[in-house]
Design a protein around this motif. Structure first.
Motif: not given
Ligand SMILES: [Zn+2]
Length: 422
Positions: A28-36, A119-126
């Motif tokens: 699997a691919q696990v990502s951490l992020g917020r919706k755009p 905020d400083r971390v580059t998060l995924s756009s999910l």
């Protein structure tokens, strides 16, 4: 923040309903992020952990803030961790991840769960994962001709079994040395003349096959690196190895050793140290006598065919050397007996070289030049528990050993075969 690993989703409610799920992880691919849309407005944006698999590329999403009840990270250095969510009541068991990436993911999950600003971390756009991102990483690769050899493309970092045959390889490709997950490396039918001393990240190889090459020595990287803790199968048949080094006896995990058709005339006297060795093949060499250390081996299969065994000698020589051991002999014996650590700088050169020529008496003591030598014959049937191969008509093998003292000499003379089992 994206992580490629194996994921097993465990529903904690299942046992209370008396249902048991077979443990089955999938890539699997696990990502951490917020919706755009949410990240544009920031306020009230929800942080999610998304798990995309080949079956579900859109991914299952887990809320992070105030929703992580525990993070189990005891085995994070092995690429394993478990994240326990409150809602839904599930545990995400992650494995086969890159330890560094996993560590940073877990620290972000912890921070996010406590409501800290990321905020400083580059998060995924999910966004849904692509097919390539969720497909199972390649673990085996077989190359059987020069045409197939990956020259411009890379070797997949996930490789565990690599076979490269008939490619005319003269030296080990440095790119192979970076494949840290390889456990089986087969480089048969090439033109390797030597192998590097430093094997870089190749640290868990257990099977190494180097048959039909041009090697003149057994690669020293085997005992100079971590490989001495992992190598179980070593196959160097059909090369030009003229001597078998003593250090090969340091490979204590070795279970199968194949040395056929090389042209060496003796085996290391300390070969008995290979207590896990089950299969030994030394056919088509020039061995006249076997070392007495053979008696300590517990072999299942042995092949000694096509060796010029000399069965004409029997008895003891050099008895007079046992009368007065030299001072050098006494010092060397003491160093060996009490396992005193030393380096080349600590000792004068003669003693250093003297120590290298250690022989072991059947009583277990080490001796050097002040020792008597004996020749005896042993039934090959007694050496192996399963089967043996030998030249036609050969049922016994000549063995050569050493005696450290008058006491051992007397015991040997009283019963020359007491040393051998049965
Ligand atoms: Zn002895």
């Amino acid at each position: 923040m994206r992580l490629s690993c194996e994921v097993d989703v465990v529903n904690r409610l299942l046992p209370s309903h008396n249902v048991r799920k077979a443990k089955r992880g999938c890539h699997a691919q696990v990502s951490l992020g917020r919706k755009p849309a949410a990240s544009a407005s920031r306020s009230g944006s929800q942080l999610f952990l998304m798990v995309c698999t080949a079956k579900d590329r859109n991914g299952a999403k887990y809320v992070i803030k105030n929703n992580v009840s525990q993070v189990f990270a005891k085995f994070v250095s092995e690429g394993k961790a478990t994240i326990r969510f409150k809602e839904p009541e599930q545990d995400l068991c992650l494995s086969k991840a890159d330890p560094l990436q996993l560590k940073s993911l877990l620290s972000l999950v912890r921070a996010g769960a406590q409501g800290q600003d990321l905020d400083r971390v580059t998060l995924s756009s999910l966004a849904p994962a692509s097919t390539k991102q969720v497909e199972k990483p390649r673990t085996e690769l077989t190359v059987t001709s020069r045409k197939e050899y990956p020259v411009t493309s890379r070797f997949p970092a996930s490789l565990e079994v690599l076979t490269v045959h008939s490619c005319g390889m003269k030296r080990l490709d440095p790119r192979i040395l970076h494949l840290s997950r390889i456990h089986t490396l087969d480089l048969s039918l090439n033109a390797l003349t030597s192998l590097p001393d430093d094997w870089g990240r190749l640290s868990c190889v257990s099977t190494l096959i180097l048959t039909d090459n041009q090697l003149s020595e057994i690669p020293s990287a085997l005992w100079k690196s971590q490989l001495c803790e992992t190598i179980a199968v070593l196959d160097v048949r059909n090369n030009h190895i003229a001597t078998i080094p003593l250090q090969i006896c340091e490979l204590h995990k070795l279970a199968c050793l194949r040395l056929d058709n090389n042209g060496f005339d003796s085996l290391p006297p300390t070969i008995g140290k290979l207590t896990n060795l089950k299969e030994l093949a030394v056919a088509q060499n020039k061995i006249k006598v076997l070392p007495a250390g053979f008696a300590q081996l517990r072999l299942e299969n042995l092949d000694v065919s096509d060796n010029p065994f000399d069965l004409s000698v029997e008895g003891v020589t050099g008895e007079e050397r046992l009368v007065f051991p030299t001072l050098m002999e006494c010092v060397a014996r003491a160093i060996r007996k009490y396992r005193i650590p030393y380096t080349e700088e600590d000792l004068f050169p003669q003693l250093f070289h003297y120590l290298a020529a250690a022989r072991q008496c059947w009583c277990g003591n080490f001796c050097f030049t002040c020792s008597a030598r004996y020749f005896s014959h042993v039934s090959l049937r007694h050496l192996v528990s399963n089967s043996y191969s030998a030249s036609p008509g050969i049922t016994t093998a000549p063995i050569e050993g050493f005696l450290c003292s008058q006491h051992c000499l007397t015991r040997f003379k009283n019963n020359p075969r007491a040393y051998w089992r049965n």
